[in-house]
Design a protein around this motif. Structure first.
Motif, PDB file in Angstrom:
ATOM      1  N   TYR A  82       0.829  -1.206   0.000  1.00 10.80           N
ATOM      2  CA  TYR A  82       0.000   0.000   0.000  1.00 10.80           C
ATOM      3  C   TYR A  82       0.861   1.252   0.000  1.00 10.80           C
ATOM      4  O   TYR A  82       0.451   2.313  -0.479  1.00 10.80           O
ATOM      5  CB  TYR A  82      -0.941   0.022   1.206  1.00 10.80           C
ATOM      6  N   SER A  83       2.068   1.161   0.523  1.00 13.45           N
ATOM      7  CA  SER A  83       2.977   2.312   0.538  1.00 13.45           C
ATOM      8  C   SER A  83       3.465   2.676  -0.855  1.00 13.45           C
ATOM      9  O   SER A  83       3.965   3.790  -1.072  1.00 13.45           O
ATOM     10  CB  SER A  83       4.179   2.024   1.447  1.00 13.45           C
ATOM     11  N   ASP A  84       3.328   1.750  -1.801  1.00 17.53           N
ATOM     12  CA  ASP A  84       3.735   2.003  -3.188  1.00 17.53           C
ATOM     13  C   ASP A  84       2.645   2.821  -3.869  1.00 17.53           C
ATOM     14  O   ASP A  84       1.774   2.301  -4.562  1.00 17.53           O
ATOM     15  CB  ASP A  84       3.957   0.672  -3.908  1.00 17.53           C
ATOM     16  N   ARG A  85       2.689   4.142  -3.676  1.00 16.48           N
ATOM     17  CA  ARG A  85       1.608   5.010  -4.157  1.00 16.48           C
ATOM     18  C   ARG A  85       1.442   4.957  -5.670  1.00 16.48           C
ATOM     19  O   ARG A  85       0.320   4.985  -6.183  1.00 16.48           O
ATOM     20  CB  ARG A  85       1.869   6.453  -3.707  1.00 16.48           C
ATOM     21  N   GLU A  86       2.528   4.887  -6.405  1.00 16.13           N
ATOM     22  CA  GLU A  86       2.414   4.926  -7.856  1.00 16.13           C
ATOM     23  C   GLU A  86       1.798   3.649  -8.424  1.00 16.13           C
ATOM     24  O   GLU A  86       1.419   3.613  -9.595  1.00 16.13           O
ATOM     25  CB  GLU A  86       3.781   5.198  -8.476  1.00 16.13           C
ATOM     26  N   ALA A  87       1.696   2.596  -7.593  1.00 18.12           N
ATOM     27  CA  ALA A  87       1.057   1.353  -8.044  1.00 18.12           C
ATOM     28  C   ALA A  87      -0.444   1.352  -7.750  1.00 18.12           C
ATOM     29  O   ALA A  87      -1.161   0.469  -8.224  1.00 18.12           O
ATOM     30  CB  ALA A  87       1.710   0.150  -7.363  1.00 18.12           C
ATOM     31  N   ILE A  88      -0.938   2.336  -7.013  1.00 16.69           N
ATOM     32  CA  ILE A  88      -2.352   2.352  -6.621  1.00 16.69           C
ATOM     33  C   ILE A  88      -3.303   2.330  -7.824  1.00 16.69           C
ATOM     34  O   ILE A  88      -4.340   1.648  -7.777  1.00 16.69           O
ATOM     35  CB  ILE A  88      -2.630   3.545  -5.696  1.00 16.69           C
ATOM     36  N   PRO A  89      -3.009   3.020  -8.943  1.00 16.95           N
ATOM     37  CA  PRO A  89      -3.928   2.940 -10.092  1.00 16.95           C
ATOM     38  C   PRO A  89      -4.088   1.528 -10.660  1.00 16.95           C
ATOM     39  O   PRO A  89      -5.052   1.265 -11.389  1.00 16.95           O
ATOM     40  CB  PRO A  89      -3.270   3.874 -11.125  1.00 16.95           C
ATOM     41  N   ARG A 145     -14.430  -2.372  -3.824  1.00 16.23           N
ATOM     42  CA  ARG A 145     -13.911  -3.061  -5.007  1.00 16.23           C
ATOM     43  C   ARG A 145     -12.407  -2.873  -5.115  1.00 16.23           C
ATOM     44  O   ARG A 145     -11.672  -3.790  -5.510  1.00 16.23           O
ATOM     45  CB  ARG A 145     -14.607  -2.538  -6.259  1.00 16.23           C
ATOM     46  N   GLY A 146     -11.942  -1.682  -4.753  1.00 14.74           N
ATOM     47  CA  GLY A 146     -10.515  -1.431  -4.790  1.00 14.74           C
ATOM     48  C   GLY A 146      -9.749  -2.332  -3.835  1.00 14.74           C
ATOM     49  O   GLY A 146      -8.703  -2.889  -4.192  1.00 14.74           O
ATOM     50  N   LEU A 147     -10.266  -2.496  -2.611  1.00 10.85           N
ATOM     51  CA  LEU A 147      -9.586  -3.369  -1.653  1.00 10.85           C
ATOM     52  C   LEU A 147      -9.649  -4.834  -2.080  1.00 10.85           C
ATOM     53  O   LEU A 147      -8.721  -5.605  -1.805  1.00 10.85           O
ATOM     54  CB  LEU A 147     -10.199  -3.198  -0.263  1.00 10.85           C
ATOM     55  N   GLU A 148     -10.719  -5.229  -2.755  1.00  5.99           N
ATOM     56  CA  GLU A 148     -10.785  -6.593  -3.287  1.00  5.99           C
ATOM     57  C   GLU A 148      -9.685  -6.811  -4.316  1.00  5.99           C
ATOM     58  O   GLU A 148      -9.040  -7.876  -4.336  1.00  5.99           O
ATOM     59  CB  GLU A 148     -12.153  -6.847  -3.910  1.00  5.99           C
ATOM     60  N   ARG A 149      -9.476  -5.815  -5.152  1.00  7.81           N
ATOM     61  CA  ARG A 149      -8.405  -5.915  -6.148  1.00  7.81           C
ATOM     62  C   ARG A 149      -7.040  -5.818  -5.487  1.00  7.81           C
ATOM     63  O   ARG A 149      -6.083  -6.460  -5.926  1.00  7.81           O
ATOM     64  CB  ARG A 149      -8.592  -4.826  -7.203  1.00  7.81           C
ATOM     65  N   PHE A 150      -6.949  -5.033  -4.416  1.00  8.68           N
ATOM     66  CA  PHE A 150      -5.685  -4.936  -3.680  1.00  8.68           C
ATOM     67  C   PHE A 150      -5.324  -6.284  -3.063  1.00  8.68           C
ATOM     68  O   PHE A 150      -4.147  -6.657  -3.016  1.00  8.68           O
ATOM     69  CB  PHE A 150      -5.805  -3.885  -2.585  1.00  8.68           C
ATOM     70  N   ALA A 151      -6.331  -7.032  -2.607  1.00 11.40           N
ATOM     71  CA  ALA A 151      -6.087  -8.351  -2.017  1.00 11.40           C
ATOM     72  C   ALA A 151      -5.415  -9.291  -3.021  1.00 11.40           C
ATOM     73  O   ALA A 151      -4.573 -10.130  -2.650  1.00 11.40           O
ATOM     74  CB  ALA A 151      -7.392  -8.945  -1.515  1.00 11.40           C
ATOM     75  N   LYS A 152      -5.784  -9.154  -4.295  1.00 11.96           N
ATOM     76  CA  LYS A 152      -5.131  -9.958  -5.332  1.00 11.96           C
ATOM     77  C   LYS A 152      -3.770  -9.394  -5.692  1.00 11.96           C
ATOM     78  O   LYS A 152      -2.814 -10.140  -5.894  1.00 11.96           O
ATOM     79  CB  LYS A 152      -6.028 -10.019  -6.579  1.00 11.96           C
ATOM     80  N   PHE A 153      -3.698  -8.061  -5.770  1.00  8.13           N
ATOM     81  CA  PHE A 153      -2.438  -7.402  -6.121  1.00  8.13           C
ATOM     82  C   PHE A 153      -1.350  -7.710  -5.099  1.00  8.13           C
ATOM     83  O   PHE A 153      -0.190  -7.978  -5.453  1.00  8.13           O
ATOM     84  CB  PHE A 153      -2.670  -5.902  -6.209  1.00  8.13           C
ATOM     85  N   VAL A 154      -1.706  -7.684  -3.816  1.00  8.60           N
ATOM     86  CA  VAL A 154      -0.688  -7.816  -2.773  1.00  8.60           C
ATOM     87  C   VAL A 154      -0.044  -9.206  -2.783  1.00  8.60           C
ATOM     88  O   VAL A 154       1.099  -9.367  -2.339  1.00  8.60           O
ATOM     89  CB  VAL A 154      -1.325  -7.500  -1.391  1.00  8.60           C
TER      90      VAL A 154
END
Length: 227
Positions: free
Chosen positions: A104-111, A215-224
């Motif tokens: 989550y600290s990787d701000r430029e990866a948030i999009p 929805r964003g956190l659901e996608r973050f769960a996969k991204f992480v």
């Protein structure tokens, strides 16, 4: 008197500095005049916090050529719409808390995982600052906003928080709670000032954004898991 004549009406002023308020004698009776820009309220106000802003709304009395001069904090100054709204969502992740925090600290990866954020660019000479862009189609409109945000002092593996400095007013925090050695809970809270463009749909904006954030956190769960 007809029903139409007795119904309250509203007049909106976008720049009160350029308007002579004696114009109100031209308005229909029982017209409420709304000054669209915000003004600060004194620290002695019992209605809002000293740092808050509210909007000026007054009613033109019947037969009057100017607004009533009988102003009081309880009658004159209040916000006709909620200026700030808060959204909080959370999810459980099957990764260690340190992995979730670093991702989550990787701000430029948030999009890559947040649906409505189109770009985040960290300023090279000031790494605590970042330029954000939002693009999304909703409520029949193409919505675009941008803002400059400052990351405030984080608490490693516990909290990331920020506030905007320019552009769309917003602030927020991400909190991390351990669930064991290999899982954690992420809680995201975003607070924002309702943009003038979206005031007509302000009541629908909060649940709509909560859905997007979820929805964003659901996608973050996969991204992480691939971070």
């Amino acid at each position: 008197m007809s029903a139409a004549a007795s119904s309250p009406a509203f007049a909106f002023i976008s720049n009160p500095n350029s308007v002579n308020l004696t114009f109100t004698h031209l308005l229909p009776r029982n017209t409420s005049v709304f000054v669209a820009n915000s003004i600060p309220i004194g620290r002695n106000s019992s209605l809002i916090k000293p740092s808050s802003l509210c909007q000026l709304l007054f009613r033109v009395p019947y037969g009057s050529s100017k607004p009533s001069s009988n102003f009081s904090s309880s009658r004159t100054f209040f916000s006709p719409v909620m200026e700030w709204q808060d959204c909080t969502v959370k999810t459980e992740l099957d990764v260690p808390i340190s992995v979730a925090y670093n991702a989550y600290s990787d701000r430029e990866a948030i999009p890559r995982w947040m649906p409505f954020i189109s770009s985040v660019k960290i300023l090279e000479d000031k790494p605590d600052l970042s330029q954000w862009s939002l693009k999304y189609k909703a409520f029949g409109r193409d919505i675009e906003f941008s803002w400059l945000a400052r990351n405030l002092q984080p608490i490693p593996n516990q909290k990331i928080h920020w506030r905007s400095l320019e552009g769309l007013p917003n602030r927020g925090a991400v909190r991390f709670f351990p669930k064991g050695t290999s899982s954690c809970v992420v809680e995201l809270t975003v607070s924002y000032e309702v943009p003038q463009l979206l005031v007509p749909v302000a009541s629908a904006l909060q649940p709509f954004l909560e859905n997007l954030l979820s929805r964003g956190l659901e996608r973050f769960a996969k991204f992480v898991k691939t971070y």
